[in-house]
Design a protein around this motif. Structure first.
Motif, PDB file in Angstrom:
ATOM      1  N   CYS A 102       4.159  48.224 -34.307  1.00 24.67           N
ATOM      2  CA  CYS A 102       4.880  47.336 -35.223  1.00 24.67           C
ATOM      3  C   CYS A 102       5.235  46.006 -34.560  1.00 24.67           C
ATOM      4  CB  CYS A 102       6.159  47.998 -35.716  1.00 24.67           C
ATOM      5  SG  CYS A 102       5.912  49.573 -36.553  1.00 24.67           S
ATOM      6  N   TRP A 116      14.626  48.607 -38.050  1.00 30.68           N
ATOM      7  CA  TRP A 116      15.254  49.243 -36.884  1.00 30.68           C
ATOM      8  C   TRP A 116      16.772  49.128 -36.913  1.00 30.68           C
ATOM      9  CZ3 TRP A 116      11.187  51.608 -36.702  1.00 30.68           C
ATOM     10  CH2 TRP A 116       9.951  50.993 -36.680  1.00 30.68           C
ATOM     11  N   SER A 121      13.331  52.924 -33.485  1.00 36.39           N
ATOM     12  CA  SER A 121      12.026  52.317 -33.276  1.00 36.39           C
ATOM     13  C   SER A 121      11.137  53.307 -32.520  1.00 36.39           C
ATOM     14  CB  SER A 121      12.159  51.018 -32.491  1.00 36.39           C
ATOM     15  OG  SER A 121      12.317  51.292 -31.114  1.00 36.39           O
TER      16      SER A 121
END
Length: 127
Positions: A102, A116, A121
Motif C-alpha cells: 500500500c 491506518w 498496517s
C-alpha cells in the motif's frame, strides 16, 4: 556540475531498481493470490480485474466500508457468484506478501489514506 549529474544518475538507477523489486514482489513472482481468510470464497483471483482495482480501489473500499458499517451488509458477491467479505483484510489476505504494498503506491501518488487510523498496517501485523 559533473558530480551533480553523476549523483542524479545513481539516484535514478536506484529508484528504477526499487520499483522493479516492488513490482516483482507485488506480482507475487507469478503466483496467483490465495483465497480470502473469511472462508467465503474458494476463488484464487481478485475481486475485480487488476486494471480496474488500480484506478478504483478507493471507491470499492469506501463502498465496502459504508455497506459494512452502516448497512450491515458484509458480503460482496461478484457477477460470477464468488463471495468475499467486505473487509480490508480480504485485500490484505493476498497483498500482504509485500508489507510495503500500500505504502509504495500511496507515497508515489502523494496521497495519505486514513485506513491506518483504525486498521493495523501490514507493517504492524506479525504472522
Amino acid at each position: 556540475m559533473r558530480k551533480n549529474i553523476l549523483m542524479s544518475a545513481w539516484i535514478a538507477l536506484a529508484l528504477l531498481l526499487a520499483v522493479g523489486i516492488f513490482m516483482q514482489q507485488e506480482s507475487g513472482a507469478g503466483t496467483e493470490p490465495s483465497a480470502t481468510a473469511s472462508g467465503k470464497s474458494e476463488s484464487t483471483s481478485c475481486v475485480y480485474p487488476k486494471e480496474f482495482m488500480k484506478s478504483h480501489h478507493m471507491q470499492v473500499l469506501d463502498e465496502w466500508r459504508h455497506d459494512s458499517v452502516r448497512e450491515g451488509d458484509r458480503i460482496h458477491v461478484t457477477p460470477d457468484g464468488r463471495e468475499f467479505e467486505k473487509s480490508l483484510n480480504t485485500c490484505l489476505d493476498c497483498h500482504s506478501r509485500n508489507k510495503m504494498f500500500c505504502f509504495m503506491c500511496h507515497q508515489y501518488a502523494n496521497v495519505k489514506p486514513t485506513c491506518w487510523n483504525c486498521h493495523l498496517s501490514p507493517m504492524e501485523v506479525t504472522k
